[in-house]
Scaffold this active site. Sequence first.
Site: not given
Length: 355
Positions: A129, A175, A207, A231, A235
Amino acid sequence: MTHTLAVLRGDGVGPEVIEAALTVLGACVPVKVRERIGGEASEATGDPLPPDTLETCRTSDAVLLGAVGGPRWQGTPRPEDGLLRLRKGLGLYANVRLAKDMGLPTPLRESLVRQADVVVVRELSGGVYFAEPRGLSATAAFNTWRQTADEVRRVAHLAFALARRRRNRVTSVDKANVLEASRLWRTVVTEVAREHPGVELEHRYVDAASFELLQAPRRFDVVLTENLFGDILSDELAAVTGSIGVLPSASFGDGPSLYEPVHGSAPDLTGRGIANPVGAILSVAMLLEHSLGRPDLGHAVQVAVSTTLRERRTPDIGGTATTADVTAGVLSHLAWSRWAAPDAEDGGVAYGWGV
């Protein structure tokens, strides 16, 4: 004592849910409010985060933020750019999002979500970001994913300290089988874990974690992860609670903390009076505990919300109540808390409007 609060109402349903949250906050403690951010600020000043707004936030006891953005503001600068600059300007580095079973209907089997209680701690200052360089053309685009050991270390310490007050378990999500930034993440988190004996650490690839959070949410306590993964995963946990409209969050760092509901601006709901105010009200509960030093009132707000949701629910969680109906229910169940608040005023809702 009157507390100074920077209020950034935002766009879409942001002003509606923030008004509800302010009403509940004003029933607990006296606050003086100053405000603006988002698309409205872009239109008024050409800047989604004007310098005076940032300075107001820096000199307040806390910041309360509504959702920003929407199809009305798709050009440059985008309202979301103001939010990212606000996080950086306040030195915010850790976002804490709560997701727990609230007895609401969810898309998951009841047996899966019953008594689930998960906290996502998201690193907020690094990752894709914020890192440079980044660019966009008609034929290609690129972003840079950069993470420093110091960024990982400070947010990891916060997550482990939080786990000590809960169930002593941290799940670090990365990851590392693909990304160098994740390999650094995993190394530093493992080092920090050694400084917190008694707290169990496990690592998960993102994942696998995204699947397991829905398959068995009750097994998770504190989930620690970087900016983008945090993020997305937080959610996703709306499926555990029943609606993203009930998820609160707090962001912590070097300056005043920032509190906001997790949901977006929901332009299709704007002005209809049915936006769910619970995420914003529970964000106020976090604000009371962490920034105003009133965990007792924060707990009282949580109890009032839980009680209200057994009686009144907005359409996103299977009910017919309006935003105002739910807010009134919370205020009704919260009324007794005035007696527990020695600095509360007796003459009605105690918040005023500043510049």
